[in-house]
Design a protein around this motif. Structure first.
Motif, PDB file in Angstrom:
ATOM      1  N   ARG A  79       0.996  -1.502   0.016  1.00 54.87           N
ATOM      2  CA  ARG A  79       0.347  -0.159  -0.221  1.00 54.87           C
ATOM      3  C   ARG A  79       0.746   1.173  -0.436  1.00 54.87           C
ATOM      4  O   ARG A  79       0.476   2.961  -0.731  1.00 54.87           O
ATOM      5  CB  ARG A  79      -0.616  -0.019   1.293  1.00 54.87           C
ATOM      6  N   ALA A  82       1.772   1.776  -3.585  1.00 54.73           N
ATOM      7  CA  ALA A  82       1.386   2.160  -4.141  1.00 54.73           C
ATOM      8  C   ALA A  82       0.747   3.731  -4.163  1.00 54.73           C
ATOM      9  O   ALA A  82       1.297   4.120  -4.955  1.00 54.73           O
ATOM     10  CB  ALA A  82      -0.159   1.775  -4.192  1.00 54.73           C
ATOM     11  N   LYS A  83       1.382   3.916  -2.771  1.00 56.04           N
ATOM     12  CA  LYS A  83       0.745   5.928  -3.023  1.00 56.04           C
ATOM     13  C   LYS A  83       2.413   6.225  -3.208  1.00 56.04           C
ATOM     14  O   LYS A  83       2.002   7.243  -4.344  1.00 56.04           O
ATOM     15  CB  LYS A  83       0.874   5.626  -1.696  1.00 56.04           C
ATOM     16  N   GLU A  87      -0.075   8.384 -10.312  1.00 49.45           N
ATOM     17  CA  GLU A  87      -0.572   8.441 -11.304  1.00 49.45           C
ATOM     18  C   GLU A  87      -1.218   6.646 -11.139  1.00 49.45           C
ATOM     19  O   GLU A  87      -1.770   6.453 -11.978  1.00 49.45           O
ATOM     20  CB  GLU A  87      -0.453   8.664 -12.169  1.00 49.45           C
ATOM     21  N   ARG A  88       0.471   5.708 -11.247  1.00 49.45           N
ATOM     22  CA  ARG A  88       0.115   4.290 -11.089  1.00 49.45           C
ATOM     23  C   ARG A  88      -0.809   3.574 -10.227  1.00 49.45           C
ATOM     24  O   ARG A  88      -0.685   2.722  -9.779  1.00 49.45           O
ATOM     25  CB  ARG A  88       0.677   3.835 -12.317  1.00 49.45           C
ATOM     26  N   GLU A  89      -0.973   4.084  -9.314  1.00 47.08           N
ATOM     27  CA  GLU A  89      -1.464   3.836  -8.078  1.00 47.08           C
ATOM     28  C   GLU A  89      -2.346   2.580  -8.295  1.00 47.08           C
ATOM     29  O   GLU A  89      -2.514   1.749  -7.855  1.00 47.08           O
ATOM     30  CB  GLU A  89      -2.230   4.178  -6.752  1.00 47.08           C
ATOM     31  N   ASP A  90      -3.683   2.622  -8.805  1.00 44.03           N
ATOM     32  CA  ASP A  90      -4.487   2.169  -9.471  1.00 44.03           C
ATOM     33  C   ASP A  90      -4.637   0.987 -10.062  1.00 44.03           C
ATOM     34  O   ASP A  90      -5.135   0.346  -9.594  1.00 44.03           O
ATOM     35  CB  ASP A  90      -6.173   3.399  -9.423  1.00 44.03           C
ATOM     36  N   GLU A  91      -3.583   0.929 -11.056  1.00 47.19           N
ATOM     37  CA  GLU A  91      -3.360  -0.368 -11.652  1.00 47.19           C
ATOM     38  C   GLU A  91      -2.041  -1.346 -10.910  1.00 47.19           C
ATOM     39  O   GLU A  91      -2.337  -2.288 -11.332  1.00 47.19           O
ATOM     40  CB  GLU A  91      -2.781   0.535 -12.877  1.00 47.19           C
ATOM     41  N   MET A  93      -2.415  -1.587  -7.650  1.00 48.36           N
ATOM     42  CA  MET A  93      -3.078  -2.841  -6.536  1.00 48.36           C
ATOM     43  C   MET A  93      -4.130  -3.310  -7.322  1.00 48.36           C
ATOM     44  O   MET A  93      -4.227  -4.271  -6.857  1.00 48.36           O
ATOM     45  CB  MET A  93      -3.880  -1.470  -5.847  1.00 48.36           C
ATOM     46  N   LYS A  94      -3.859  -3.360  -7.929  1.00 47.00           N
ATOM     47  CA  LYS A  94      -4.921  -4.035  -9.070  1.00 47.00           C
ATOM     48  C   LYS A  94      -3.835  -5.212  -9.769  1.00 47.00           C
ATOM     49  O   LYS A  94      -3.964  -6.760  -9.801  1.00 47.00           O
ATOM     50  CB  LYS A  94      -5.775  -4.012 -10.709  1.00 47.00           C
ATOM     51  N   TRP A 197       2.254  -3.795 -17.336  1.00 47.71           N
ATOM     52  CA  TRP A 197       3.232  -3.018 -17.000  1.00 47.71           C
ATOM     53  C   TRP A 197       4.357  -2.447 -17.016  1.00 47.71           C
ATOM     54  O   TRP A 197       4.747  -1.524 -17.212  1.00 47.71           O
ATOM     55  CB  TRP A 197       3.159  -3.992 -15.195  1.00 47.71           C
TER      56      TRP A 197
END
Length: 219
Positions: A79, A82-83, A87-91, A93-94, A197
């Motif tokens: 986490r 990810a932060k 701008e790629r945080e959501d990507e 986390m998947k 990625w």
């Protein structure tokens, strides 16, 4: 042709293991036979090391509570990472980034304590102990692939937290959480490439001659 060359079949098997090795995240629960695990670790132990210092240490995690706590540490760092990716945080986390709770064998690969005593090959490049451990991990990875097992390298953790959890010496250093076990299938491509990625860079862009960015002409 050199007399020391392996047979065509042996060479093909070696290159196959190299090209089909994958950083695995998906595992089956089937156990790994102790004899097989020992064989894989012996392959790791025969890796090259600078000054023959053999800095690798492997801690097998067999206690369920330790496995769960390691997973929690990795999730915490996942986490945070990810932060940091903004701008790629959501990507990010998947993505599935580990198989700690699923793999049959869980190990922590670490650098030994009292490393400062090893000077041969490390006086100006002290990080060569890390390079040696990486060679051991690669040996383990390739041997696992040849045996039909998958392995994943997890580096999402705070080293000091892992050291404390596993009662490691102060001057040791955890480098990787290794997930090892049977898999349903191996990815056709590296998982991060399949997930778009990143893509493998062209080899020619990484080969220089005589100076930085000097295009290599004969390779």
């Amino acid at each position: 042709m050199t007399e020391h060359r392996y047979s065509d079949a042996e060479r093909a098997a070696l290159y196959r293991a190299i090209y089909e090795r994958r950083d695995m995240r998906h595992f089956l629960p089937d156990p790994v036979e102790p004899e097989l695990l020992r064989r894989l670790l012996d392959a790791a132990h025969h890796a090259p090391s600078v000054g023959f210092m053999q800095p690798w240490r492997f801690i097998q995690i067999t206690a369920h509570d330790l496995r769960a706590r390691l997973h929690a540490l990795v999730e915490q760092e996942r986490r945070r990472t990810a932060k940091a990716l903004h701008e790629r945080e959501d990507e990010f986390m998947k993505l599935k980034v580990e198989g700690i709770l699923d793999c049959a064998v869980l190990m922590v690969a670490a650098l030994c304590d009292r490393r400062e005593k090893a000077v041969f090959g490390r006086r100006t490049l002290p990080e060569m102990d890390l390079a040696s451990l990486a060679c051991a991990i690669q040996n383990l990875w390739l041997a696992a692939r040849a045996e039909g097992l998958g392995m994943g390298w997890v580096s999402l953790f705070e080293p000091e937290d892992v050291k404390q959890l596993l009662a490691m010496p102060e001057d040791s250093h955890p480098v990787a959480i290794l997930c090892l076990g049977h898999v349903e299938r191996f990815y056709d491509k590296p998982m991060l490439e399949e997930a778009h990625w990143a893509q493998r860079m062209p080899l020619d862009d990484l080969l220089f001659e005589n100076r930085w960015n000097g295009r290599a002409a004969n390779v």
